[in-house]
Design a protein around this motif. Structure first.
Motif, PDB file in Angstrom:
ATOM      1  N   VAL A  58      22.094 -51.541 -31.838  1.00 31.56           N
ATOM      2  CA  VAL A  58      23.189 -50.472 -31.559  1.00 31.56           C
ATOM      3  C   VAL A  58      22.629 -49.088 -32.179  1.00 31.56           C
ATOM      4  CG1 VAL A  58      25.369 -49.650 -32.630  1.00 31.56           C
ATOM      5  CG2 VAL A  58      25.035 -52.201 -31.765  1.00 31.56           C
ATOM      6  N   GLY A  59      21.933 -49.004 -33.241  1.00 27.96           N
ATOM      7  CA  GLY A  59      21.136 -47.884 -33.510  1.00 27.96           C
ATOM      8  C   GLY A  59      20.170 -47.284 -32.454  1.00 27.96           C
ATOM      9  N   VAL A  68      31.645 -43.207 -24.027  1.00 30.09           N
ATOM     10  CA  VAL A  68      32.495 -44.112 -24.246  1.00 30.09           C
ATOM     11  C   VAL A  68      32.031 -45.600 -24.483  1.00 30.09           C
ATOM     12  CG1 VAL A  68      34.590 -45.585 -23.273  1.00 30.09           C
ATOM     13  CG2 VAL A  68      34.252 -43.148 -22.686  1.00 30.09           C
ATOM     14  N   SER A  69      31.069 -46.131 -23.908  1.00 26.61           N
ATOM     15  CA  SER A  69      30.258 -47.120 -24.139  1.00 26.61           C
ATOM     16  C   SER A  69      29.617 -47.398 -25.719  1.00 26.61           C
ATOM     17  CB  SER A  69      29.295 -47.368 -23.178  1.00 26.61           C
ATOM     18  OG  SER A  69      29.647 -47.342 -21.756  1.00 26.61           O
ATOM     19  N   ILE A  70      28.989 -46.208 -26.035  1.00 21.95           N
ATOM     20  CA  ILE A  70      28.368 -46.007 -27.384  1.00 21.95           C
ATOM     21  C   ILE A  70      29.679 -46.224 -28.520  1.00 21.95           C
ATOM     22  CG2 ILE A  70      28.385 -43.863 -27.810  1.00 21.95           C
ATOM     23  CD1 ILE A  70      25.819 -46.578 -29.002  1.00 21.95           C
ATOM     24  N   ILE A  71      30.790 -45.801 -28.096  1.00 21.00           N
ATOM     25  CA  ILE A  71      32.008 -46.081 -29.232  1.00 21.00           C
ATOM     26  C   ILE A  71      32.529 -47.543 -29.015  1.00 21.00           C
ATOM     27  CG2 ILE A  71      34.495 -45.472 -29.696  1.00 21.00           C
ATOM     28  CD1 ILE A  71      33.485 -42.687 -28.277  1.00 21.00           C
ATOM     29  N   LEU A  72      32.413 -47.901 -27.870  1.00 22.53           N
ATOM     30  CA  LEU A  72      32.865 -49.424 -27.986  1.00 22.53           C
ATOM     31  C   LEU A  72      31.595 -50.366 -28.512  1.00 22.53           C
ATOM     32  CD1 LEU A  72      34.193 -49.440 -24.213  1.00 22.53           C
ATOM     33  CD2 LEU A  72      35.513 -49.802 -26.234  1.00 22.53           C
ATOM     34  N   LEU A  73      30.417 -49.943 -28.177  1.00 21.49           N
ATOM     35  CA  LEU A  73      29.453 -50.727 -28.963  1.00 21.49           C
ATOM     36  C   LEU A  73      29.362 -50.592 -30.442  1.00 21.49           C
ATOM     37  CD1 LEU A  73      27.295 -52.532 -27.845  1.00 21.49           C
ATOM     38  CD2 LEU A  73      25.682 -50.555 -27.990  1.00 21.49           C
ATOM     39  N   LEU A  74      29.617 -49.447 -31.005  1.00 21.98           N
ATOM     40  CA  LEU A  74      29.901 -49.331 -32.681  1.00 21.98           C
ATOM     41  C   LEU A  74      31.042 -50.128 -33.039  1.00 21.98           C
ATOM     42  CD1 LEU A  74      29.147 -45.583 -32.916  1.00 21.98           C
ATOM     43  CD2 LEU A  74      27.929 -47.683 -33.732  1.00 21.98           C
ATOM     44  N   MET A 119      32.408 -53.003 -31.692  1.00 22.66           N
ATOM     45  CA  MET A 119      31.588 -54.191 -31.629  1.00 22.66           C
ATOM     46  C   MET A 119      30.916 -54.680 -32.805  1.00 22.66           C
ATOM     47  SD  MET A 119      30.780 -55.317 -27.707  1.00 22.66           S
ATOM     48  CE  MET A 119      30.153 -57.003 -28.171  1.00 22.66           C
ATOM     49  N   LEU A 120      30.189 -53.739 -33.348  1.00 18.66           N
ATOM     50  CA  LEU A 120      29.312 -53.818 -34.557  1.00 18.66           C
ATOM     51  C   LEU A 120      30.347 -54.132 -35.658  1.00 18.66           C
ATOM     52  CD1 LEU A 120      26.671 -53.989 -35.876  1.00 18.66           C
ATOM     53  CD2 LEU A 120      26.632 -51.384 -36.167  1.00 18.66           C
ATOM     54  N   ILE A 121      31.221 -53.274 -35.856  1.00 14.79           N
ATOM     55  CA  ILE A 121      32.148 -53.557 -37.074  1.00 14.79           C
ATOM     56  C   ILE A 121      32.927 -54.589 -36.975  1.00 14.79           C
ATOM     57  CG2 ILE A 121      34.637 -52.325 -37.654  1.00 14.79           C
ATOM     58  CD1 ILE A 121      33.469 -49.482 -36.877  1.00 14.79           C
ATOM     59  N   GLU A 122      33.380 -55.008 -35.529  1.00 16.88           N
ATOM     60  CA  GLU A 122      33.751 -56.420 -35.512  1.00 16.88           C
ATOM     61  C   GLU A 122      33.121 -57.487 -36.114  1.00 16.88           C
ATOM     62  OE1 GLU A 122      36.572 -55.402 -31.440  1.00 16.88           O
ATOM     63  OE2 GLU A 122      34.825 -56.625 -31.452  1.00 16.88           O
ATOM     64  N   VAL A 132      23.508 -58.321 -27.714  1.00 13.74           N
ATOM     65  CA  VAL A 132      22.461 -57.822 -27.250  1.00 13.74           C
ATOM     66  C   VAL A 132      22.408 -57.410 -25.798  1.00 13.74           C
ATOM     67  CG1 VAL A 132      19.966 -58.755 -26.577  1.00 13.74           C
ATOM     68  CG2 VAL A 132      21.026 -59.551 -28.705  1.00 13.74           C
ATOM     69  N   GLU A 133      23.197 -58.246 -24.883  1.00 16.42           N
ATOM     70  CA  GLU A 133      23.067 -57.600 -23.522  1.00 16.42           C
ATOM     71  C   GLU A 133      23.714 -56.289 -23.415  1.00 16.42           C
ATOM     72  OE1 GLU A 133      25.938 -58.931 -19.685  1.00 16.42           O
ATOM     73  OE2 GLU A 133      26.380 -60.147 -21.430  1.00 16.42           O
ATOM     74  N   PRO A 134      25.036 -55.857 -23.845  1.00 18.39           N
ATOM     75  CA  PRO A 134      25.268 -54.592 -23.527  1.00 18.39           C
ATOM     76  C   PRO A 134      24.442 -53.454 -24.259  1.00 18.39           C
ATOM     77  CG  PRO A 134      26.866 -55.730 -25.113  1.00 18.39           C
ATOM     78  CD  PRO A 134      25.901 -56.723 -24.731  1.00 18.39           C
ATOM     79  N   SER A 135      23.936 -53.780 -25.464  1.00 13.34           N
ATOM     80  CA  SER A 135      22.903 -52.881 -26.237  1.00 13.34           C
ATOM     81  C   SER A 135      21.603 -52.478 -25.267  1.00 13.34           C
ATOM     82  CB  SER A 135      22.604 -53.470 -27.305  1.00 13.34           C
ATOM     83  OG  SER A 135      23.667 -53.496 -28.494  1.00 13.34           O
TER      84      SER A 135
END
Length: 359
Positions: A18-19, A48-54, A56-59, A244-247
């Motif tokens: 994610v980083g 928008v995608s990086i916000i959603l990815l972040l 997911m990391l919080i989740e 891993v896949e979306p990252s």
């Protein structure tokens, strides 16, 4: 509850990915600003995608701490299991939004580069299909249990569809779309008026998406490893590859734009001669000064338009022409009644022991 070794491993791996994704998106924005290319739909979707990815990391952080992900199910209490399924559901919603956003972003980037009519209509249809599928799968996720509370609270009487079938069906669609996105630009790239080395380099950048295809396929495989008798422990691989896949997909979507920040690393298009004497012949086929004022016609017109847009994207001359100067230039060429060709033919002989050049 204590963080398990599997939980720590997942958080470390996903945090790194994610980083890297975040850095890629930031560099993408810098590249757009530096090259003076306007932000487009592809860029906004990447934000928008990086916000959603972040998200997911919080989740994931909550999932491995208060949700019991990575621990054996028989060691977890009822409250932890409730948290596990709540976060599991939230993770599904986020994932079902994230994947279509990344895919549509990549295709919108293609549409900015390759402007042929056939390609535009084809990619528009693919984007509509991905958008409709994303909306349908999101709605199906919301309706997979009636009431929805029955998904995480198994003491509530309700009707639920097989959630694993839903996830696998969506993943099969993702695999198909990943291969379509991987193949789409190949014929267009090889139709550009550029040296084969440049085309090969560009194909190499886009071909990094092959790893996304692998990740999508592998995610289907690991979904079958989940054992309902010990879901919290056996869901480890599926959880990891869900992140891993979306990252990787987001990183790959940013690489062609980031490439514009490093023009010196382009593959040289012409052979460089280091010994004298040597000759540099230029003719109508290789001269950079050939200009045609009339509208492009014939089977090569599409590739010419694509090449023109690609040069603007790659060299930072802006996106589609919007300035007054550009419009005036376009108007001038569009209203010309006769073609204007400038052909430069030169043979230059350069000798190390002679200070004169013969032209």
């Amino acid at each position: 509850m204590a963080l398990t070794s599997r939980g720590k491993e997942m958080v470390c791996i996903v945090s790194v990915l994610v980083g890297l994704s975040f850095i890629a998106v930031v560099l993408r924005a810098i590249a757009r600003l530096k090259r003076r290319v306007r932000f487009g739909v592809d860029d906004y979707l990447s934000f928008v995608s990086i916000i959603l990815l972040l998200g997911m990391l919080i989740e994931l952080g909550l999932w491995v701490t208060i949700g019991g992900n990575g621990a054996h199910q028989n060691s977890l209490g009822n409250s932890t299991m409730l948290n596990f399924y709540k976060i599991f559901l939230a993770n599904q919603f986020t994932y079902f939004l994230l994947c279509p956003a990344i895919k549509i972003s990549i295709i919108c980037f293609y549409r900015r580069v390759f402007t042929t009519k056939t390609f535009q209509w084809t990619t528009l249809g693919i984007n509509i299909l991905i958008g409709l599928w994303g909306a349908a799968i999101f709605l199906a996720c919301a309706l997979q249990c009636r009431p929805l509370r029955a998904f995480w609270d198994h003491s509530v009487a309700g009707q639920c569809v097989d959630g694993m079938t839903l996830i696998i069906t969506n993943q099969a669609f993702n695999v198909l779309m990943d291969f379509v996105i991987l193949i789409l630009p190949i014929p267009m790239i090889w139709g550009l008026h550029r040296a084969w080395q440049d085309k090969l380099a560009l194909n190499g950048v886009f071909a990094l998406g092959a790893f996304v295809c692998f990740a999508s396929i592998y995610r289907i495989v690991v979904l079958f490893w989940i054992d309902n008798a010990d879901t919290t422990y056996t869901v480890y691989q599926a959880t990891l590859w869900t992140h891993v896949e979306p990252s990787i997909g987001l990183i790959c979507s940013c690489l062609p734009i980031i490439r514009g920040l490093f023009p010196r690393f382009k593959v040289p298009s012409h052979r460089r001669y280091r010994s004298a004497p040597y000759y540099i012949p230029t003719d109508v086929s290789t001269s950079q000064f050939v200009v045609s004022a009339g509208p492009a016609k014939g089977p090569g017109a599409g590739a010419t338009a694509a090449a023109h847009e690609f040069y603007k994207m790659d060299e930072g001359l802006g996106s589609r022409s919007t300035s007054t100067d550009d419009r005036d230039a376009s108007s001038f060429f569009a209203h010309s009644h006769s073609p204007m060709d400038i052909t430069v033919r030169t043979d230059i002989k350069i000798s190390e022991d002679s200070s004169k050049s013969h032209v």
